[in-house]
Design an enzyme around this catalytic site. Sequence first.
Site, mmCIF file in Angstrom:
data_model
loop_
_atom_site.group_PDB
_atom_site.id
_atom_site.type_symbol
_atom_site.label_atom_id
_atom_site.label_comp_id
_atom_site.label_asym_id
_atom_site.label_seq_id
_atom_site.Cartn_x
_atom_site.Cartn_y
_atom_site.Cartn_z
ATOM 1 N N GLU A 301 0.791 -1.063 0.074
ATOM 2 C CA GLU A 301 0.107 0.209 -0.026
ATOM 3 C C GLU A 301 1.072 1.303 0.184
ATOM 4 O OE1 GLU A 301 -4.065 -1.486 1.969
ATOM 5 O OE2 GLU A 301 -2.500 -0.768 3.310
ATOM 6 N N ASP A 375 -8.089 -9.213 4.252
ATOM 7 C CA ASP A 375 -7.760 -8.200 5.204
ATOM 8 C C ASP A 375 -8.715 -7.940 6.258
ATOM 9 O OD1 ASP A 375 -6.681 -5.700 6.073
ATOM 10 O OD2 ASP A 375 -7.672 -4.200 4.636
ATOM 11 N N GLU A 403 -12.402 -2.419 12.392
ATOM 12 C CA GLU A 403 -12.262 -1.750 11.067
ATOM 13 C C GLU A 403 -13.324 -2.054 10.048
ATOM 14 O OE1 GLU A 403 -8.595 -1.896 8.880
ATOM 15 O OE2 GLU A 403 -9.429 -0.868 6.975
HETATM 16 O O1 GCW Z 1 -6.351 -2.711 4.407
HETATM 17 C C1 GCW Z 1 -5.939 -2.228 5.461
HETATM 18 C C2 GCW Z 1 -6.494 -0.955 6.131
HETATM 19 C C3 GCW Z 1 -5.116 0.060 6.246
HETATM 20 C C4 GCW Z 1 -3.984 -0.717 6.956
HETATM 21 C C5 GCW Z 1 -3.653 -2.057 6.239
HETATM 22 C C6 GCW Z 1 -2.450 -2.714 7.037
HETATM 23 C C7 GCW Z 1 -2.232 0.190 8.205
HETATM 24 O O2 GCW Z 1 -7.464 -0.556 5.705
HETATM 25 O O3 GCW Z 1 -5.695 1.084 7.117
HETATM 26 O O4 GCW Z 1 -3.042 0.399 7.173
HETATM 27 O O5 GCW Z 1 -4.652 -3.037 6.192
HETATM 28 O O6 GCW Z 1 -2.805 -3.536 7.506
HETATM 29 O O7 GCW Z 1 -1.315 -2.620 6.721
#
Ligand code: GCW
Length: 714
Positions: A301, A375, A403
């Site tokens: 990401e 996730d 989340e």
């Molecule tokens: O998909 C995600 C969350 C992000 C998070 C990521 C991760 C910390 O939406 O907010 O970032 O996983 O676990 O790295």
Amino acid sequence: MMKVLYTFLFSSILLNTLHSQTGYDLWLGYDQLENGAAITSYQSSIQSYFIAEASDTRNIITTELDNALPKLLNQDIQQVYDQKNADVVILPASKLSPDLKKAIETASLKQEGFVIQKVNKQIVITSPSSSGLLYGTFQFIRLLQTSSSIDDLKITSNPAIDVRILNHWDNLDRSSERGYAGFSIWDWHRLPGYLPARYRDYARANASIGINGTVLTNVNSNALILTKPYIEKTKALADLFRPYGIKVYLTARFSAPIEIGGLKTADPLNEEVQKWWNDKAAEVYKIIPDFGGFLVKANSEGQPGPQNYGRSHVDGANMLAKAVKPHGGIVMWRAFVYSEDEPDDRAKQAYTEFKPLDGQFEDNVLVQVKNGPIDFQPREPIHPLFGAMPKTPLMMEFQITQEYLGQATQLVYLAPMYKEVLDTDTYTEGKGSTVSKVVDGSLHDYKMTGIAGVANIGNDLNWTGHPMAQSNWFAFGRLSWDPQLSSENIAQEWVKSSYGNDAQVVSTITKMLMSSWEASINYMTPLGLHHLMGTGHHYGPAPWVDNLSRADWTPYYYHKSDANGIGFDRTKTGSNAVAQYSGELNRKYGNLKSCPEKYILWFHHVPWDYEMKSGRTLWNELGFKYQSGINSVKNMQKDWHSLKSKIDPDLFAEVEQLLNIQLDEAKWWKNASMLYFQTYSKKDWPAMLEPAPKDLDHYKKLTFPYAPGIKPRW
Ligand code: GCW
């Protein structure tokens, strides 16, 4: 006279208000024991304690006992200085008298393990370490909180997993990525000088459930944390947490050598870069000698990582591992990665990248793997890496913060989810190769083991936003210590410790907790659906989103509805992600007939008319599931109402309001999702499903620009 009466009335009202159950005390309020019979028996057998322990932890144990015992037993308790005259004796294993040594078996104790045993008339708590004595003390107190018998105590308890750690996704500006309980509890600006009591209470709460580590900063990290002033701030927390048996860890931003070191590169094979990290580690350890180590999110990401320089995860992880190794530190390297280029199936990426690296990591590296391959969805099948890397210790990453599970408005107790994952058989070494055996190291003889939970803690008065979400912090700790505990027992322990032993309160709240996870799956993403949440904030449904810069960020990518059916084909005819599981699971999940229906749309694209085990068509089954989820929330409301006279009024009102929102949100999920899926199925609205009051367009137009828990907001 009147005046006196008024004053009396006024002050008792005020007192009541002041004493309302704010939730700040978590499960450690000790003001809740109502079981008369248990108290009477405790009263005669616990009047004094003796503690022989030289470390700072001694004061913590003393304070805890002086706080807990008089409240729980409703009588004074004395600390005595003559071991023979004490009812409760707390002794390091090295100080057991010859008689006690004979009576108590300590050889099987790990460093942090403890024994609580009745020897003659005394209750002895012993451990090889001071943190073990603290854990034993908390376990002893928990026995009293839960009205358990202490007549023939003989408990030997060892933690199943070495590193039991919270991951705070907290930013230096006090915002918290995916935090729903206010701002970060870490007030970096006022550290190191300002150490509010909350920090101590945080450590105390963690110690009470066996958590022994904390990563203070977000995995989407900021290199600033590795500069001298921030290391000094971190030291203040480390010093405070040390006597509670808690080590601090930080996230390491891979590009830190460039950002704060002035180098031109962060290439892990570059000698200057390696030296920079070695020096940085030495600097940190000079200030914090027992610093735990680094957690790293790399090449995921948008985070920088070794692949930016054409290097592998092994190159990156090992560079950091070598830097902390001379000081006894570890590196937790996350496997939550996916390709910069759009992959054929995001669910396959971590396995594809990491499996070939098995055996190449330094021995102080743990690879941290999320429970499922996508996730933290409401329900996921296990991550296929578990069991697939026999030569690399894999640690579990669970999410405690909600989340994708209702954030801080919904009551969702996560222990059943953690258990479902831990109890799943990977079959990688034959039957019985459960995920918990991977994580506790017994399956592959890992030399080091770990489990992480993404914290749900913030600066809200009650710590976790939703009062009931405290149970998830508690459950994570208890399961990290002992993955064999049942989620129901943990729920009962938590309810009794937090709300007392009244049988109706215990059974009703336990029932609410136990039904809540399945309920949330049903009204959000039943039958293996996943990732249908609103873009960015992940609040509420948005299954129609199909136009983001990457397809694998869109909900549409995950459900793939069309005129024929719904679901992601991960079998041979599709992405074949199912082949990443060992033979047995591959066969079970890969076959539409044998795939458990809870995962059916995760692995298969299923026709709308497909006949499910219930005899209903898939379309009607979806309707049935959404409606069951809603009905479960209604039942939770009824259950909660039945406790009205027994729960503190403020707390009662808070949970009541939140359950009302939860019901609204459950209906919103049902309406938005079913109306949208109907545009593909073209079927009649299922008969058992409450009608939708608005049309699809209404739900599509909802926006939430200020939904909490994303990136820094100022
Ligand atoms: O998909 C995600 C969350 C992000 C998070 C990521 C991760 C910390 O939406 O907010 O970032 O996983 O676990 O790295």
